[in-house]
Design a protein around this motif. Structure first.
Motif, PDB file in Angstrom:
ATOM      1  N   LEU A 155       0.828  -1.211   0.000  1.00  0.00           N
ATOM      2  CA  LEU A 155       0.000   0.000   0.000  1.00  0.00           C
ATOM      3  C   LEU A 155       0.863   1.262   0.000  1.00  0.00           C
ATOM      4  N   LEU A 156       1.943   1.258   0.757  1.00  0.00           N
ATOM      5  CA  LEU A 156       2.851   2.401   0.746  1.00  0.00           C
ATOM      6  C   LEU A 156       3.477   2.579  -0.638  1.00  0.00           C
ATOM      7  N   GLU A 157       3.814   1.461  -1.262  1.00  0.00           N
ATOM      8  CA  GLU A 157       4.396   1.521  -2.606  1.00  0.00           C
ATOM      9  C   GLU A 157       3.405   2.106  -3.610  1.00  0.00           C
ATOM     10  N   ARG A 158       2.107   1.855  -3.381  1.00  0.00           N
ATOM     11  CA  ARG A 158       1.083   2.378  -4.281  1.00  0.00           C
ATOM     12  C   ARG A 158       0.657   3.810  -3.942  1.00  0.00           C
ATOM     13  N   GLY A 159       1.259   4.404  -2.921  1.00  0.00           N
ATOM     14  CA  GLY A 159       1.086   5.830  -2.711  1.00  0.00           C
ATOM     15  C   GLY A 159      -0.003   6.262  -1.753  1.00  0.00           C
ATOM     16  N   VAL A 160      -0.432   5.389  -0.815  1.00  0.00           N
ATOM     17  CA  VAL A 160      -1.431   5.857   0.157  1.00  0.00           C
ATOM     18  C   VAL A 160      -0.825   7.004   0.975  1.00  0.00           C
ATOM     19  N   PRO A 161      -1.576   8.070   1.206  1.00  0.00           N
ATOM     20  CA  PRO A 161      -1.019   9.227   1.923  1.00  0.00           C
ATOM     21  C   PRO A 161      -0.851   8.991   3.417  1.00  0.00           C
ATOM     22  N   GLU A 162      -1.660   8.079   3.966  1.00  0.00           N
ATOM     23  CA  GLU A 162      -1.587   7.752   5.391  1.00  0.00           C
ATOM     24  C   GLU A 162      -2.009   6.301   5.560  1.00  0.00           C
ATOM     25  N   LEU A 163      -1.335   5.604   6.455  1.00  0.00           N
ATOM     26  CA  LEU A 163      -1.695   4.210   6.700  1.00  0.00           C
ATOM     27  C   LEU A 163      -1.916   4.019   8.194  1.00  0.00           C
ATOM     28  N   ARG A 164      -3.158   3.723   8.549  1.00  0.00           N
ATOM     29  CA  ARG A 164      -3.524   3.503   9.949  1.00  0.00           C
ATOM     30  C   ARG A 164      -3.490   2.006  10.233  1.00  0.00           C
ATOM     31  N   ILE A 165      -2.967   1.643  11.381  1.00  0.00           N
ATOM     32  CA  ILE A 165      -2.829   0.223  11.694  1.00  0.00           C
ATOM     33  C   ILE A 165      -3.161  -0.022  13.159  1.00  0.00           C
ATOM     34  N   THR A 166      -3.782  -1.169  13.415  1.00  0.00           N
ATOM     35  CA  THR A 166      -4.101  -1.567  14.781  1.00  0.00           C
ATOM     36  C   THR A 166      -3.875  -3.061  14.926  1.00  0.00           C
ATOM     37  N   ASN A 167      -3.596  -3.478  16.153  1.00  0.00           N
ATOM     38  CA  ASN A 167      -3.381  -4.893  16.424  1.00  0.00           C
ATOM     39  C   ASN A 167      -3.715  -5.154  17.886  1.00  0.00           C
ATOM     40  N   ARG A 168      -4.190  -6.370  18.177  1.00  0.00           N
ATOM     41  CA  ARG A 168      -4.541  -6.686  19.567  1.00  0.00           C
ATOM     42  C   ARG A 168      -3.337  -6.485  20.483  1.00  0.00           C
ATOM     43  N   THR A 169      -2.152  -6.864  20.021  1.00  0.00           N
ATOM     44  CA  THR A 169      -0.921  -6.578  20.746  1.00  0.00           C
ATOM     45  C   THR A 169      -0.279  -5.354  20.102  1.00  0.00           C
ATOM     46  N   ARG A 170      -0.385  -4.214  20.752  1.00  0.00           N
ATOM     47  CA  ARG A 170       0.035  -2.951  20.135  1.00  0.00           C
ATOM     48  C   ARG A 170       1.516  -2.955  19.749  1.00  0.00           C
ATOM     49  N   LEU A 171       2.346  -3.659  20.516  1.00  0.00           N
ATOM     50  CA  LEU A 171       3.784  -3.661  20.264  1.00  0.00           C
ATOM     51  C   LEU A 171       4.102  -4.040  18.822  1.00  0.00           C
ATOM     52  N   ARG A 172       3.371  -5.006  18.270  1.00  0.00           N
ATOM     53  CA  ARG A 172       3.654  -5.442  16.898  1.00  0.00           C
ATOM     54  C   ARG A 172       3.330  -4.339  15.889  1.00  0.00           C
ATOM     55  N   ALA A 173       2.259  -3.600  16.148  1.00  0.00           N
ATOM     56  CA  ALA A 173       1.925  -2.468  15.277  1.00  0.00           C
ATOM     57  C   ALA A 173       2.981  -1.372  15.405  1.00  0.00           C
ATOM     58  N   ASP A 174       3.449  -1.121  16.615  1.00  0.00           N
ATOM     59  CA  ASP A 174       4.499  -0.128  16.825  1.00  0.00           C
ATOM     60  C   ASP A 174       5.788  -0.524  16.099  1.00  0.00           C
ATOM     61  N   GLN A 175       6.083  -1.817  16.085  1.00  0.00           N
ATOM     62  CA  GLN A 175       7.287  -2.292  15.388  1.00  0.00           C
ATOM     63  C   GLN A 175       7.182  -2.032  13.886  1.00  0.00           C
ATOM     64  N   ILE A 176       5.982  -2.255  13.329  1.00  0.00           N
ATOM     65  CA  ILE A 176       5.795  -2.000  11.901  1.00  0.00           C
ATOM     66  C   ILE A 176       5.964  -0.510  11.605  1.00  0.00           C
ATOM     67  N   LYS A 177       5.407   0.328  12.457  1.00  0.00           N
ATOM     68  CA  LYS A 177       5.583   1.776  12.264  1.00  0.00           C
ATOM     69  C   LYS A 177       7.064   2.157  12.306  1.00  0.00           C
ATOM     70  N   ALA A 178       7.800   1.581  13.250  1.00  0.00           N
ATOM     71  CA  ALA A 178       9.222   1.895  13.374  1.00  0.00           C
ATOM     72  C   ALA A 178       9.988   1.531  12.108  1.00  0.00           C
ATOM     73  N   GLU A 179       9.550   0.460  11.444  1.00  0.00           N
ATOM     74  CA  GLU A 179      10.248  -0.003  10.249  1.00  0.00           C
ATOM     75  C   GLU A 179       9.783   0.713   8.979  1.00  0.00           C
ATOM     76  N   PHE A 180       8.493   1.037   8.908  1.00  0.00           N
ATOM     77  CA  PHE A 180       7.937   1.545   7.648  1.00  0.00           C
ATOM     78  C   PHE A 180       7.762   3.061   7.625  1.00  0.00           C
ATOM     79  N   GLY A 181       7.855   3.731   8.772  1.00  0.00           N
ATOM     80  CA  GLY A 181       7.997   5.171   8.729  1.00  0.00           C
ATOM     81  C   GLY A 181       6.803   6.034   9.049  1.00  0.00           C
ATOM     82  N   ALA A 182       6.967   7.321   8.703  1.00  0.00           N
ATOM     83  CA  ALA A 182       6.104   8.393   9.198  1.00  0.00           C
ATOM     84  C   ALA A 182       4.668   8.342   8.705  1.00  0.00           C
ATOM     85  N   LYS A 183       4.413   7.678   7.589  1.00  0.00           N
ATOM     86  CA  LYS A 183       3.039   7.627   7.081  1.00  0.00           C
ATOM     87  C   LYS A 183       2.131   6.744   7.935  1.00  0.00           C
TER      88      LYS A 183
END
Length: 286
Positions: A155-183
Motif C-alpha cells: 500500500l505504501l508503494e502504491r502511494g497511500v497518503p496515510e496508513l492507519r494500523i491496529t493490532n490486539r498486541t500494540r507492540l507489533r503495530a508499533d514495530q511495523i511503524k518503526a520499520e515503515f515510517g512516518a506515514k
C-alpha cells in the motif's frame, strides 16, 4: 567411417520441472489444486507436490530438492521466516516484509527467495475494483502479522497518503511503524473502529473471522460508503466483515484472489508461462 552417436547429456531431453509447497502441516494448502489447474490448462510438462516438512528438517530439504529436479517451492507456515536465513539471494521486498513465500532454485545452485503476497494483494484489488485509487485517501489495516506487513509495504508503494494500523498486541503495530515510517499511525485496539473514519481502503489482515477462529470484533460503524474493503481470509469467502462492509455501501473484495495472484510469479519462473487468474481458476480452487 561410421558416425559415432552423440551420447552427451546435451542431447538428452531436459528433466520435467518439479515444484511444490512446504509447510507443517500442509494438508490445508490449496496451492496444489491451483498450480495443477494451470499445468493442465496450458498442457505444460511439470508436477506440483505438497510436502509436509518439519522445521528441524528444513535445511536438509532445501539442500536435497534441487538435486531431485525441483526448480522451486512455495513456502507456508511455519517456514516463511526461516527460509530467509537459508537463501543465498533475498529480494528487497522479502527482506522488508521479513518473510518469503516463493523460492527459486537457480541453475547456479543458489536459492532465490521472494515474497509475492503484496503483489497478490494489489493485483486482487486492481482486478476486482478497477477504479480503486489508493492515493486518494487513508488506508486502514487491521492486524500486524506477516500478511499485514506485506499489505503495508504494498500500500505504501502504491502511494497511500496515510496508513492507519491496529493490532490486539500494540507492540507489533508499533514495530511495523518503526520499520515503515512516518506515514503510519498506530491505533490502540480499543480504538480500532475510529481509524476507519474517512479511510478509502480497509483491510482485515488478521485470521479473525476465518472458519475455526474467533470473530473480528471491530466496530464498523465508521466505514465510508464507497470505500474498498477487503479481507485476507477466504474461508469463508464472504466473512462477516465483508457482509457488513457491503451493507454499508463499500466495494468488497474477498481474499481468494490474493492467493491466486500471489502464485502467478512463481509459476511463471518455474514452468515458463505467465498464467491467467480468472473465473475458471477460482472455480477450480474452490
Amino acid at each position: 567411417m561410421t558416425d559415432v552417436q552423440d551420447t552427451s547429456t546435451e542431447s538428452l531431453p531436459s528433466q520435467t520441472p518439479l515444484a511444490g509447497v512446504i509447510g507443517w502441516p500442509i494438508s490445508q494448502s490449496r496451492s496444489p489444486r491451483l498450480h495443477g489447474h494451470w499445468l493442465s490448462r496450458y498442457d505444460l510438462p511439470g508436477h506440483y507436490i505438497p510436502m509436509p516438512v518439519r522445521p528441524e528438517d528444513l535445511l536438509e530439504v532445501l539442500q536435497t530438492l534441487p538435486k531431485l529436479g525441483f526448480v522451486g517451492l512455495n513456502v507456508t507456515i511455519p517456514h516463511k521466516e526461516a527460509v530467509l536465513q537459508l537463501a543465498d539471494v533475498v529480494t528487497d521486498r522479502a527482506s522488508l516484509i521479513g518473510a518469503a513465500n516463493t523460492l527459486i532454485f537457480r541453475d547456479d545452485g543458489k536459492i532465490h527467495a521472494d515474497n509475492t503476497d503484496g503483489y497478490g494483494f494489489i493485483a486482487n484489488l486492481v482486478q476486482n475494483t478497477p477504479d480503486w485509487q489508493p492515493e486518494r485517501g487513508a488506508a486502514a489495516v487491521i492486524g500486524a502479522g506477516g500478511a499485514a506487513r506485506a499489505v503495508v509495504a504494498s500500500l505504501l508503494e502504491r502511494g497511500v497518503p496515510e496508513l492507519r494500523i491496529t493490532n490486539r498486541t500494540r507492540l507489533r503495530a508499533d514495530q511495523i511503524k518503526a520499520e515503515f515510517g512516518a506515514k503510519l499511525v498506530v491505533y490502540d485496539w480499543a480504538q480500532a473502529g475510529n481509524m476507519l473514519e474517512g479511510a478509502t481502503t480497509v483491510v482485515n489482515a488478521t485470521s479473525m473471522g476465518m472458519v475455526g477462529k474467533p470473530p473480528l470484533r471491530v466496530p464498523l460503524d465508521a466505514l465510508s460508503p464507497g470505500a474498498v474493503a477487503t479481507d485476507l481470509v477466504y474461508t469463508p469467502l464472504m466473512t462477516d466483515f465483508l457482509t457488513e462492509a457491503q451493507a454499508r455501501g463499500c466495494h468488497i473484495v474477498d481474499g481468494l484472489g490474493m492467493l491466486l495472484h500471489q502464485a502467478a510469479p512463481g509459476f511463471e519462473r518455474w514452468f515458463g508461462r505467465r498464467p491467467e487468474v480468472d473465473a475458471a481458476l477460482r472455480q477450480a480452487v474452490l
